[in-house]
Design a protein around this motif. Structure first.
Motif, PDB file in Angstrom:
ATOM      1  N   ASP A  16      13.975  13.444  78.995  1.00 40.55           N
ATOM      2  CA  ASP A  16      14.755  13.213  80.013  1.00 40.55           C
ATOM      3  C   ASP A  16      15.773  11.991  79.724  1.00 40.55           C
ATOM      4  OD1 ASP A  16      13.421  14.422  81.901  1.00 40.55           O
ATOM      5  OD2 ASP A  16      11.959  12.949  82.414  1.00 40.55           O
ATOM      6  N   ARG A  17      15.420  11.126  78.938  1.00 43.94           N
ATOM      7  CA  ARG A  17      16.520  10.274  78.683  1.00 43.94           C
ATOM      8  C   ARG A  17      17.582  10.684  77.710  1.00 43.94           C
ATOM      9  NH1 ARG A  17      13.460   6.165  76.726  1.00 43.94           N
ATOM     10  NH2 ARG A  17      13.568   6.783  74.517  1.00 43.94           N
ATOM     11  N   LEU A  18      17.013  11.544  76.609  1.00 44.74           N
ATOM     12  CA  LEU A  18      17.885  12.304  75.754  1.00 44.74           C
ATOM     13  C   LEU A  18      18.744  13.165  76.458  1.00 44.74           C
ATOM     14  CD1 LEU A  18      15.186  13.254  72.772  1.00 44.74           C
ATOM     15  CD2 LEU A  18      17.272  11.596  72.894  1.00 44.74           C
ATOM     16  N   ALA A  19      18.311  13.785  77.560  1.00 40.80           N
ATOM     17  CA  ALA A  19      19.212  14.606  78.205  1.00 40.80           C
ATOM     18  C   ALA A  19      20.211  14.067  78.924  1.00 40.80           C
ATOM     19  CB  ALA A  19      18.337  15.413  79.304  1.00 40.80           C
ATOM     20  N   THR A  20      19.720  12.938  79.522  1.00 42.26           N
ATOM     21  CA  THR A  20      20.741  12.099  80.278  1.00 42.26           C
ATOM     22  C   THR A  20      22.085  11.412  79.414  1.00 42.26           C
ATOM     23  OG1 THR A  20      19.164  11.197  81.784  1.00 42.26           O
ATOM     24  CG2 THR A  20      21.122   9.845  81.670  1.00 42.26           C
ATOM     25  N   ILE A  21      21.380  11.251  78.229  1.00 45.70           N
ATOM     26  CA  ILE A  21      22.349  10.330  77.157  1.00 45.70           C
ATOM     27  C   ILE A  21      23.297  11.578  76.748  1.00 45.70           C
ATOM     28  CG2 ILE A  21      22.585   9.277  74.913  1.00 45.70           C
ATOM     29  CD1 ILE A  21      19.926   8.009  75.420  1.00 45.70           C
ATOM     30  N   ALA A  22      22.789  12.899  76.489  1.00 47.36           N
ATOM     31  CA  ALA A  22      23.712  14.005  76.048  1.00 47.36           C
ATOM     32  C   ALA A  22      24.600  14.343  77.168  1.00 47.36           C
ATOM     33  CB  ALA A  22      22.752  15.012  75.605  1.00 47.36           C
ATOM     34  N   SER A  23      24.289  14.368  78.566  1.00 41.73           N
ATOM     35  CA  SER A  23      24.976  14.694  79.442  1.00 41.73           C
ATOM     36  C   SER A  23      26.227  13.735  79.519  1.00 41.73           C
ATOM     37  CB  SER A  23      24.461  14.829  80.648  1.00 41.73           C
ATOM     38  OG  SER A  23      23.995  13.674  81.212  1.00 41.73           O
ATOM     39  N   ASN A  24      26.135  12.525  79.134  1.00 40.18           N
ATOM     40  CA  ASN A  24      27.113  11.443  79.296  1.00 40.18           C
ATOM     41  C   ASN A  24      28.088  11.427  78.111  1.00 40.18           C
ATOM     42  OD1 ASN A  24      26.408  10.253  81.530  1.00 40.18           O
ATOM     43  ND2 ASN A  24      24.934   9.036  80.620  1.00 40.18           N
ATOM     44  N   GLY A  25      27.830  12.397  76.994  1.00 33.97           N
ATOM     45  CA  GLY A  25      28.757  12.677  75.942  1.00 33.97           C
ATOM     46  C   GLY A  25      28.401  11.678  74.630  1.00 33.97           C
ATOM     47  N   PRO A  26      29.290  12.004  73.484  1.00 35.66           N
ATOM     48  CA  PRO A  26      29.230  11.525  72.439  1.00 35.66           C
ATOM     49  C   PRO A  26      29.379   9.986  72.221  1.00 35.66           C
ATOM     50  CG  PRO A  26      30.742  13.316  72.211  1.00 35.66           C
ATOM     51  CD  PRO A  26      30.563  13.110  73.698  1.00 35.66           C
ATOM     52  N   THR A  27      29.893   9.401  73.203  1.00 37.14           N
ATOM     53  CA  THR A  27      30.153   7.849  73.381  1.00 37.14           C
ATOM     54  C   THR A  27      28.907   7.241  73.522  1.00 37.14           C
ATOM     55  OG1 THR A  27      32.259   8.119  74.105  1.00 37.14           O
ATOM     56  CG2 THR A  27      31.418   6.043  74.210  1.00 37.14           C
ATOM     57  N   ALA A  28      28.061   8.000  74.762  1.00 35.96           N
ATOM     58  CA  ALA A  28      26.786   7.280  75.144  1.00 35.96           C
ATOM     59  C   ALA A  28      25.844   7.584  73.728  1.00 35.96           C
ATOM     60  CB  ALA A  28      26.417   8.125  76.411  1.00 35.96           C
TER      61      ALA A  28
END
Length: 170
Positions: A16-28
Protein backbone atom coordinates in the motif's frame (compact mmCIF):
# COMPACT_ATOMS: atom_id res chain seq x y z
CA UNK A 1 23.91 13.78 7.25
CA UNK A 2 21.16 12.99 9.72
CA UNK A 3 20.15 9.51 10.71
CA UNK A 4 16.57 8.53 11.37
CA UNK A 5 15.11 5.73 13.40
CA UNK A 6 11.99 4.64 11.55
CA UNK A 7 9.09 2.56 12.76
CA UNK A 8 8.84 -0.86 11.14
CA UNK A 9 6.03 -1.04 8.61
CA UNK A 10 4.06 -4.25 8.64
CA UNK A 11 4.41 -6.54 5.64
CA UNK A 12 0.82 -5.75 4.64
CA UNK A 13 1.48 -2.00 4.67
CA UNK A 14 4.44 -2.15 2.28
CA UNK A 15 2.46 -2.73 -0.96
CA UNK A 16 0.00 0.00 0.00
CA UNK A 17 2.81 2.39 0.89
CA UNK A 18 4.64 1.61 -2.38
CA UNK A 19 1.45 2.21 -4.36
CA UNK A 20 0.85 5.53 -2.62
CA UNK A 21 4.42 6.69 -3.17
CA UNK A 22 4.36 5.60 -6.82
CA UNK A 23 1.07 7.43 -7.42
CA UNK A 24 2.70 10.62 -6.14
CA UNK A 25 5.34 10.40 -8.85
CA UNK A 26 9.12 10.35 -9.19
CA UNK A 27 9.66 13.14 -6.67
CA UNK A 28 7.94 11.15 -3.92
CA UNK A 29 9.97 8.07 -4.86
CA UNK A 30 13.22 10.05 -4.73
CA UNK A 31 12.22 11.48 -1.35
CA UNK A 32 11.45 8.03 0.07
CA UNK A 33 14.72 6.65 -1.30
CA UNK A 34 16.62 9.41 0.50
CA UNK A 35 14.73 8.55 3.71
CA UNK A 36 15.73 4.90 3.31
CA UNK A 37 19.38 5.96 3.00
CA UNK A 38 19.27 7.34 6.53
CA UNK A 39 17.10 4.67 8.16
CA UNK A 40 18.86 2.68 10.86
CA UNK A 41 18.91 -1.10 10.56
CA UNK A 42 18.75 -3.59 13.40
CA UNK A 43 22.36 -4.55 12.66
CA UNK A 44 23.55 -0.97 12.89
CA UNK A 45 21.69 -0.47 16.17
CA UNK A 46 23.27 -3.65 17.59
CA UNK A 47 26.75 -2.44 16.69
CA UNK A 48 26.12 1.04 18.08
CA UNK A 49 24.71 -0.37 21.32
CA UNK A 50 27.56 -2.79 21.86
CA UNK A 51 30.09 -0.05 21.16
CA UNK A 52 28.39 2.18 23.69
CA UNK A 53 28.34 -0.64 26.27
CA UNK A 54 32.05 -1.27 25.69
CA UNK A 55 33.06 2.37 26.13
CA UNK A 56 30.74 2.96 29.09
CA UNK A 57 31.83 -0.24 30.82
CA UNK A 58 35.53 0.53 30.48
CA UNK A 59 35.03 4.13 31.62
CA UNK A 60 32.93 3.10 34.63
CA UNK A 61 35.37 0.32 35.55
CA UNK A 62 38.29 2.75 35.44
CA UNK A 63 36.67 5.51 37.47
CA UNK A 64 33.93 3.88 39.59
CA UNK A 65 34.25 0.15 40.23
CA UNK A 66 35.89 -2.77 38.40
CA UNK A 67 32.60 -4.65 38.50
CA UNK A 68 31.46 -2.45 35.64
CA UNK A 69 33.60 -4.63 33.37
CA UNK A 70 30.49 -6.76 33.14
CA UNK A 71 29.17 -4.33 30.50
CA UNK A 72 32.03 -4.93 28.02
CA UNK A 73 31.66 -8.68 28.65
CA UNK A 74 27.94 -8.54 27.81
CA UNK A 75 28.69 -6.40 24.75
CA UNK A 76 31.35 -8.86 23.58
CA UNK A 77 28.98 -11.78 24.05
CA UNK A 78 26.29 -9.95 22.06
CA UNK A 79 28.76 -9.23 19.24
CA UNK A 80 29.89 -12.86 19.15
CA UNK A 81 26.30 -14.06 18.99
CA UNK A 82 25.53 -11.52 16.26
CA UNK A 83 28.63 -12.56 14.30
CA UNK A 84 27.78 -16.25 14.27
CA UNK A 85 23.99 -16.13 14.00
CA UNK A 86 23.22 -12.71 12.42
CA UNK A 87 20.31 -12.53 14.87
CA UNK A 88 21.12 -11.82 18.48
CA UNK A 89 19.00 -11.03 21.48
CA UNK A 90 19.71 -7.35 20.77
CA UNK A 91 18.50 -7.79 17.19
CA UNK A 92 15.23 -9.20 18.48
CA UNK A 93 14.85 -6.26 20.88
CA UNK A 94 15.44 -3.71 18.11
CA UNK A 95 13.10 -5.57 15.75
CA UNK A 96 10.39 -5.49 18.40
CA UNK A 97 11.07 -1.77 18.84
CA UNK A 98 10.34 -1.20 15.15
CA UNK A 99 13.69 -1.22 13.38
CA UNK A 100 13.99 -3.20 10.16
CA UNK A 101 16.79 -5.39 8.87
CA UNK A 102 19.03 -4.18 6.09
CA UNK A 103 17.45 -6.72 3.73
CA UNK A 104 13.96 -5.37 4.41
CA UNK A 105 15.09 -1.82 3.71
CA UNK A 106 16.94 -2.92 0.57
CA UNK A 107 13.81 -4.76 -0.69
CA UNK A 108 11.80 -1.55 -0.37
CA UNK A 109 14.60 0.41 -2.07
CA UNK A 110 14.70 -1.97 -5.04
CA UNK A 111 10.90 -2.00 -5.34
CA UNK A 112 10.88 1.80 -5.47
CA UNK A 113 13.62 1.86 -8.08
CA UNK A 114 11.69 -0.66 -10.20
CA UNK A 115 8.54 1.47 -9.91
CA UNK A 116 10.54 4.53 -10.95
CA UNK A 117 11.79 2.63 -14.01
CA UNK A 118 15.49 2.50 -13.15
CA UNK A 119 15.97 -0.98 -14.59
CA UNK A 120 14.07 -0.78 -17.88
CA UNK A 121 17.13 -0.50 -20.11
CA UNK A 122 19.17 -3.23 -18.44
CA UNK A 123 19.98 -6.42 -20.32
CA UNK A 124 18.72 -9.79 -19.14
CA UNK A 125 20.07 -13.30 -19.47
CA UNK A 126 17.10 -14.05 -21.73
CA UNK A 127 18.36 -11.98 -24.66
CA UNK A 128 17.77 -13.71 -28.00
CA UNK A 129 20.32 -16.41 -28.82
CA UNK A 130 18.77 -18.26 -31.72
CA UNK A 131 17.27 -15.78 -34.21
CA UNK A 132 16.33 -18.47 -36.72
CA UNK A 133 14.28 -20.42 -34.17
CA UNK A 134 12.42 -17.28 -33.11
CA UNK A 135 11.78 -16.25 -36.73
CA UNK A 136 10.39 -19.73 -37.50
CA UNK A 137 7.82 -19.08 -34.78
CA UNK A 138 6.67 -15.89 -36.55
CA UNK A 139 4.02 -17.78 -38.50
CA UNK A 140 2.77 -19.26 -35.22
CA UNK A 141 2.18 -15.90 -33.57
CA UNK A 142 5.76 -15.21 -32.53
CA UNK A 143 7.73 -12.20 -33.66
CA UNK A 144 10.69 -12.17 -35.97
CA UNK A 145 13.87 -10.82 -34.43
CA UNK A 146 15.73 -8.18 -36.37
CA UNK A 147 19.49 -7.92 -36.74
CA UNK A 148 19.66 -5.28 -33.99
CA UNK A 149 18.79 -7.86 -31.28
CA UNK A 150 21.90 -9.71 -30.27
CA UNK A 151 22.78 -11.56 -27.11
CA UNK A 152 24.88 -9.40 -24.88
CA UNK A 153 28.07 -10.72 -23.32
CA UNK A 154 27.33 -11.71 -19.68
CA UNK A 155 30.33 -9.71 -18.41
CA UNK A 156 29.09 -6.58 -20.24
CA UNK A 157 25.57 -7.18 -18.92
CA UNK A 158 26.85 -7.48 -15.35
CA UNK A 159 28.91 -4.29 -15.73
CA UNK A 160 25.90 -2.38 -17.09
CA UNK A 161 23.68 -3.63 -14.28
CA UNK A 162 26.19 -2.67 -11.60
CA UNK A 163 26.56 0.79 -13.10
CA UNK A 164 22.79 1.32 -13.29
CA UNK A 165 22.00 -0.03 -9.84
CA UNK A 166 24.84 1.74 -8.05
CA UNK A 167 26.52 -1.58 -7.27
CA UNK A 168 29.94 -0.64 -8.66
CA UNK A 169 31.67 1.54 -6.11
CA UNK A 170 35.19 2.30 -7.29
Amino acid sequence: MTMTLAIRPSEMELPDRLATIASNGPTAIAHRLSELDTEWTTGRAVKATTGLLLVAGIFLAAFVDPWWLILPAVAGAALLQYMFFRRSWLTHIFSAAGLRSGAEIENERIALRVLRGDFQQLPTVFQVEDRDAVCRMEGEGGSCVGDECTKIDPRDAATMILEQTGGSKH
